[in-house]
Design a protein around this motif. Structure first.
Motif, PDB file in Angstrom:
ATOM      1  N   SER A   1       0.973  -1.287   0.107  1.00 32.13           N
ATOM      2  CA  SER A   1       0.075   0.150   0.043  1.00 32.13           C
ATOM      3  C   SER A   1       0.809   1.121   0.129  1.00 32.13           C
ATOM      4  O   SER A   1       1.997   1.182   0.383  1.00 32.13           O
ATOM      5  N   GLY A   2       0.355   2.506  -0.272  1.00 30.29           N
ATOM      6  CA  GLY A   2       0.920   3.749  -0.330  1.00 30.29           C
ATOM      7  C   GLY A   2       1.464   4.118  -1.743  1.00 30.29           C
ATOM      8  O   GLY A   2       1.390   3.231  -2.652  1.00 30.29           O
ATOM      9  N   THR A   3       1.760   5.327  -1.824  1.00 30.24           N
ATOM     10  CA  THR A   3       1.921   6.007  -3.038  1.00 30.24           C
ATOM     11  C   THR A   3       3.368   6.533  -3.128  1.00 30.24           C
ATOM     12  O   THR A   3       3.759   7.257  -2.205  1.00 30.24           O
ATOM     13  N   GLN A   4       4.175   6.057  -3.949  1.00 26.95           N
ATOM     14  CA  GLN A   4       5.784   6.574  -3.934  1.00 26.95           C
ATOM     15  C   GLN A   4       6.172   6.593  -5.376  1.00 26.95           C
ATOM     16  O   GLN A   4       6.105   5.514  -6.220  1.00 26.95           O
ATOM     17  N   THR A   5       6.588   8.081  -5.757  1.00 30.88           N
ATOM     18  CA  THR A   5       6.808   8.022  -7.193  1.00 30.88           C
ATOM     19  C   THR A   5       8.489   7.458  -7.222  1.00 30.88           C
ATOM     20  O   THR A   5       9.359   7.338  -6.494  1.00 30.88           O
ATOM     21  N   ALA A   6       8.432   7.064  -8.577  1.00 30.21           N
ATOM     22  CA  ALA A   6       9.678   6.099  -9.063  1.00 30.21           C
ATOM     23  C   ALA A   6      10.441   6.990  -9.831  1.00 30.21           C
ATOM     24  O   ALA A   6      10.104   7.397 -10.993  1.00 30.21           O
TER      25      ALA A   6
END
Length: 129
Positions: free
Chosen positions: A98-103
């Motif tokens: 879960s969670g949002t992380q820019t790559a």
């Protein structure tokens, strides 16, 4: 040589070294960690974070007592410039994320490994293509 790629945990029991985070620019990132367990007891790894992405393994990964330099390969799909929460695996074992992380290539990410006993072991790694 690994010092250029990441940093080691300063916590005693489990020793975690981030080796690389590659493939961030081509849709399938791979985070490689080296883990050592110099203690006399086995340790179960049941999760990890990478930035704001948080994952729990479907089955804990067992690190036997006395293990030195065991390689852990975490595969994280990348879609629309974000690390995906779907189809994440740790040494082939599925993880629920879960969670949002820019790559983004060139960015240094912080994260940590979590054990079944609730201990956390930090690492840092710089993303490459």
């Amino acid at each position: 040589v690994f010092g250029l790629a990441g940093s080691a945990s300063k916590t005693a029991t489990l020793q975690v070294q981030a080796v690389s985070l590659t493939g961030v620019g081509n849709g399938n990132a791979q985070l490689v960690l080296l883990v050592s367990n110099p203690s006399s007891s086995g340790i179960g790894i049941n999760g990890f974070t990478l930035g704001s992405l948080s994952c729990v393994l479907s089955t804990p990964l067992q690190i036997k007592a006395g293990t030195q330099g065991a390689m852990i390969t975490i595969t994280i799909p990348v879609a629309n410039g974000q690390f995906s929460t779907s189809n994440v695996t740790v040494n082939g074992t599925a993880a629920s994320c879960s969670g949002t992380q820019t790559a983004q290539v060139g960015v240094q990410y912080s994260g940590y490994i979590t054990t079944v006993s609730g201990q956390t072991y930090p690492f840092t790694v710089t993303a490459s293509s």
